[in-house]
Scaffold this active site. Structure first.
Site, PDB file in Angstrom:
ATOM      1  N   ASN A 160      -1.102 -39.961 -68.168  1.00  0.00           N
ATOM      2  CA  ASN A 160      -0.083 -40.071 -67.118  1.00  0.00           C
ATOM      3  C   ASN A 160      -0.695 -39.581 -65.802  1.00  0.00           C
ATOM      4  OD1 ASN A 160       2.016 -39.644 -65.328  1.00  0.00           O
ATOM      5  ND2 ASN A 160       3.392 -38.723 -66.830  1.00  0.00           N
ATOM      6  N   HIS A 219       5.699 -47.177 -65.169  1.00  0.00           N
ATOM      7  CA  HIS A 219       5.041 -45.870 -65.082  1.00  0.00           C
ATOM      8  C   HIS A 219       4.482 -45.508 -66.455  1.00  0.00           C
ATOM      9  CE1 HIS A 219       3.956 -41.847 -64.436  1.00  0.00           C
ATOM     10  NE2 HIS A 219       4.998 -41.305 -65.030  1.00  0.00           N
ATOM     11  N   CYS A 247       6.323 -39.958 -59.726  1.00  0.00           N
ATOM     12  CA  CYS A 247       5.827 -41.133 -60.455  1.00  0.00           C
ATOM     13  C   CYS A 247       6.404 -42.457 -59.976  1.00  0.00           C
ATOM     14  CB  CYS A 247       6.095 -40.956 -61.941  1.00  0.00           C
ATOM     15  SG  CYS A 247       5.552 -39.351 -62.517  1.00  0.00           S
TER      16      CYS A 247
HETATM   17  N1  ACO Z   1       0.308 -31.029 -80.203  1.00  0.00           N
HETATM   18  C1  ACO Z   1       0.903 -30.701 -81.361  1.00  0.00           C
HETATM   19  N2  ACO Z   1       2.228 -30.446 -81.460  1.00  0.00           N
HETATM   20  C2  ACO Z   1       2.942 -30.521 -80.329  1.00  0.00           C
HETATM   21  C3  ACO Z   1       2.386 -30.837 -79.096  1.00  0.00           C
HETATM   22  C4  ACO Z   1       1.005 -31.089 -79.061  1.00  0.00           C
HETATM   23  N3  ACO Z   1       0.356 -31.432 -77.918  1.00  0.00           N
HETATM   24  N4  ACO Z   1       3.363 -30.849 -78.165  1.00  0.00           N
HETATM   25  C5  ACO Z   1       4.498 -30.545 -78.777  1.00  0.00           C
HETATM   26  N5  ACO Z   1       4.248 -30.330 -80.090  1.00  0.00           N
HETATM   27  C6  ACO Z   1       5.186 -29.968 -81.154  1.00  0.00           C
HETATM   28  C7  ACO Z   1       6.416 -29.278 -80.635  1.00  0.00           C
HETATM   29  O1  ACO Z   1       6.175 -27.907 -80.488  1.00  0.00           O
HETATM   30  C8  ACO Z   1       7.404 -29.581 -81.723  1.00  0.00           C
HETATM   31  O2  ACO Z   1       7.174 -28.682 -82.778  1.00  0.00           O
HETATM   32  P1  ACO Z   1       8.423 -28.052 -83.587  1.00  0.00           P
HETATM   33  O3  ACO Z   1       9.139 -29.219 -84.201  1.00  0.00           O
HETATM   34  O4  ACO Z   1       7.762 -27.155 -84.565  1.00  0.00           O
HETATM   35  O5  ACO Z   1       9.247 -27.337 -82.556  1.00  0.00           O
HETATM   36  C9  ACO Z   1       7.000 -30.975 -82.218  1.00  0.00           C
HETATM   37  O6  ACO Z   1       5.646 -31.152 -81.770  1.00  0.00           O
HETATM   38  C10 ACO Z   1       7.825 -32.094 -81.672  1.00  0.00           C
HETATM   39  O7  ACO Z   1       7.969 -31.909 -80.269  1.00  0.00           O
HETATM   40  P2  ACO Z   1       8.786 -32.886 -79.394  1.00  0.00           P
HETATM   41  O8  ACO Z   1       8.941 -32.300 -78.035  1.00  0.00           O
HETATM   42  O9  ACO Z   1      10.007 -33.337 -80.144  1.00  0.00           O
HETATM   43  O10 ACO Z   1       7.766 -34.113 -79.305  1.00  0.00           O
HETATM   44  P3  ACO Z   1       8.070 -35.534 -78.734  1.00  0.00           P
HETATM   45  O11 ACO Z   1       7.799 -36.518 -79.780  1.00  0.00           O
HETATM   46  O12 ACO Z   1       9.383 -35.586 -78.012  1.00  0.00           O
HETATM   47  O13 ACO Z   1       6.931 -35.696 -77.628  1.00  0.00           O
HETATM   48  C11 ACO Z   1       6.571 -35.571 -75.263  1.00  0.00           C
HETATM   49  C12 ACO Z   1       6.853 -34.793 -76.522  1.00  0.00           C
HETATM   50  C13 ACO Z   1       5.281 -36.343 -75.462  1.00  0.00           C
HETATM   51  C14 ACO Z   1       6.402 -34.623 -74.095  1.00  0.00           C
HETATM   52  C15 ACO Z   1       7.730 -36.545 -75.019  1.00  0.00           C
HETATM   53  O14 ACO Z   1       8.941 -35.839 -75.025  1.00  0.00           O
HETATM   54  C16 ACO Z   1       7.612 -37.290 -73.722  1.00  0.00           C
HETATM   55  O15 ACO Z   1       6.736 -38.106 -73.545  1.00  0.00           O
HETATM   56  N6  ACO Z   1       8.569 -37.078 -72.836  1.00  0.00           N
HETATM   57  C17 ACO Z   1       8.652 -37.827 -71.598  1.00  0.00           C
HETATM   58  C18 ACO Z   1       7.594 -37.412 -70.648  1.00  0.00           C
HETATM   59  C19 ACO Z   1       7.665 -38.317 -69.441  1.00  0.00           C
HETATM   60  O16 ACO Z   1       8.070 -39.432 -69.526  1.00  0.00           O
HETATM   61  N7  ACO Z   1       7.251 -37.844 -68.320  1.00  0.00           N
HETATM   62  C20 ACO Z   1       7.305 -38.743 -67.182  1.00  0.00           C
HETATM   63  C21 ACO Z   1       7.642 -38.088 -66.023  1.00  0.00           C
HETATM   64  S1  ACO Z   1       6.552 -36.742 -65.746  1.00  0.00           S
HETATM   65  C22 ACO Z   1       5.407 -37.315 -64.747  1.00  0.00           C
HETATM   66  O17 ACO Z   1       5.121 -38.462 -64.826  1.00  0.00           O
HETATM   67  C23 ACO Z   1       4.720 -36.411 -63.815  1.00  0.00           C
END
Ligand code: ACO
Length: 330
Positions: free
Chosen positions: A285, A255, A115
């Site tokens: 993304n 990004h 990225c």
């Molecule tokens: N739909 C419904 N529920 C979901 C989903 C979904 N799509 N995905 C996760 N959940 C659930 C999880 O299972 C969890 O449930 P639980 O509490 O029962 O265990 C709950 O939602 C909360 O999950 P978290 O992982 O805490 O959710 P968070 O708010 O952190 O969001 C996310 C997850 C969107 C992946 C976030 O962590 C994120 O954006 N991380 C950074 C990603 C990033 O920046 N990537 C950039 C580099 S990668 C690249 O660019 C190629």
């Protein structure tokens, strides 16, 4: 040694026509439109057509950038590709592009930095141009992440889309174009964002396919924390090198991974949110292409004006960070 400036003289992007909405994803995994919008800011994304590859997206973006710069592909001296989803592990995407574009005199190589690739490409091109070694370089950043998405993992499959973006880089006055940049890698965190079975460590086999280890794995929590900490830091380093502060920035092109990361970084940099461009809602993304898509948004709609200061900040696989400050010169 008096160095020349290096500026973007042509710019263009391409996204596939096929739209995958959050409602479509509700039919594939246990998720909801509300969860995706609240947690990421994404409403829909584009998916590459069957039978096409990343170079097919890249060639469209490249042609737009070349037209915009009024440069003939045959006059390019170098094509720098930025992708983690080249058509094949080798040859590189840029070598494929050299042929598809008819850029017969160009050398080529790819950067595999995920990225941050768009910034890495611009900074690398600038090293050739500022020293006088080259005059016409094409940087093409593109990915088809949906080809490496684990469609049974709801925490990642809702995030990604496909796109490509391209920029022509040419010499300029020293105070135009790229004014400063900073890069860093925190390799200890590489395991948080990878394809476990994709190379010599674990060549894809039946076990890897059964475990989805040939698809993208991401520890979202860790990447989120590293991004929120690292992005303001690398941005300040790039601004410092340019002799500027966050108050001088007209547009932040970060990004496009998660709206909450964009908002948190803007707050830490003390930059108003309306200066931070987001196209997450419509494209998700798109990895190496994401910053270019956001830049293209304000280039096409006329908000981006000559002399505006643009701060580019990328983060991703590695874990890599890259920032660049441009004085827009078109
Ligand atoms: N739909 C419904 N529920 C979901 C989903 C979904 N799509 N995905 C996760 N959940 C659930 C999880 O299972 C969890 O449930 P639980 O509490 O029962 O265990 C709950 O939602 C909360 O999950 P978290 O992982 O805490 O959710 P968070 O708010 O952190 O969001 C996310 C997850 C969107 C992946 C976030 O962590 C994120 O954006 N991380 C950074 C990603 C990033 O920046 N990537 C950039 C580099 S990668 C690249 O660019 C190629």
């Amino acid at each position: 040694m008096n160095l020349r400036g290096c500026t973007i003289t042509g710019f263009g992007s391409h996204v596939p026509d096929r739209v995958l909405t959050n409602a479509d994803l509700e039919k594939i995994v246990d998720t909801t439109d509300e969860w995706i919008v609240v947690h990421t800011g994404i409403s829909e994304r584009r998916v590459i057509e069957d039978g096409k590859a990343t170079s097919d997206l890249a060639v469209e973006a490249a042609r737009r950038a070349l037209d915009d710069a009024a440069i003939d592909a045959a006059d390019l001296q170098l094509i720098i590709g930025a992708t983690i989803t080249a058509d094949t592990v080798f040859p590189s995407m840029s070598a494929v592009l050299e042929h598809k574009l008819g850029a017969n005199r160009a050398a080529t190589f790819d950067l595999v930095t995920g990225c941050t690739g768009f910034v890495d490409g611009i900074v690398t091109a600038a090293q050739f141009i500022r020293t006088g070694a080259m005059d016409r370089i094409l940087v093409v950043a593109g990915d088809a992440l949906t080809r490496i998405t684990n469609w049974s993992d709801r925490s990642t499959c809702v995030l990604f889309g496909d796109a490509a973006t391209a920029a022509v880089l040419q010499p300029s006055e020293p105070d135009r174009g790229l004014l400063g940049w900073a890069m860093d890698t925190q390799g200890f965190a590489g395991e948080h964002l990878c394809i476990p079975s994709s190379g010599s460590a674990w060549p894809p086999d039946e076990k890897a396919i059964a475990e989805n280890a040939t698809k993208l794995y991401m520890n979202g929590h860790e990447i989120f924390k590293m991004a929120v900490r690292g992005v303001p830091d690398i941005a300040m380093q790039a601004l410092d090198k340019a002799g500027l502060s966050s108050a001088d920035v007209d547009w932040v092109i970060m990004h496009q991974a998660n709206q909450r990361i964009l908002d948190a970084a803007a707050d830490r940099l003390d930059i108003p949110h309306d200066r931070v461009i987001s196209v997450l809602h419509k494209f998700g993304n798109t990895s190496a292409a994401s910053m270019g898509l956001a830049l293209d948004e304000i280039y096409q709609d006329g908000r981006l004006k000559k002399d505006d200061i643009v701060l580019l900040v990328g983060f991703g696989a590695g874990f890599c960070l890259a920032g660049a400050v441009l004085r827009w010169d078109k």
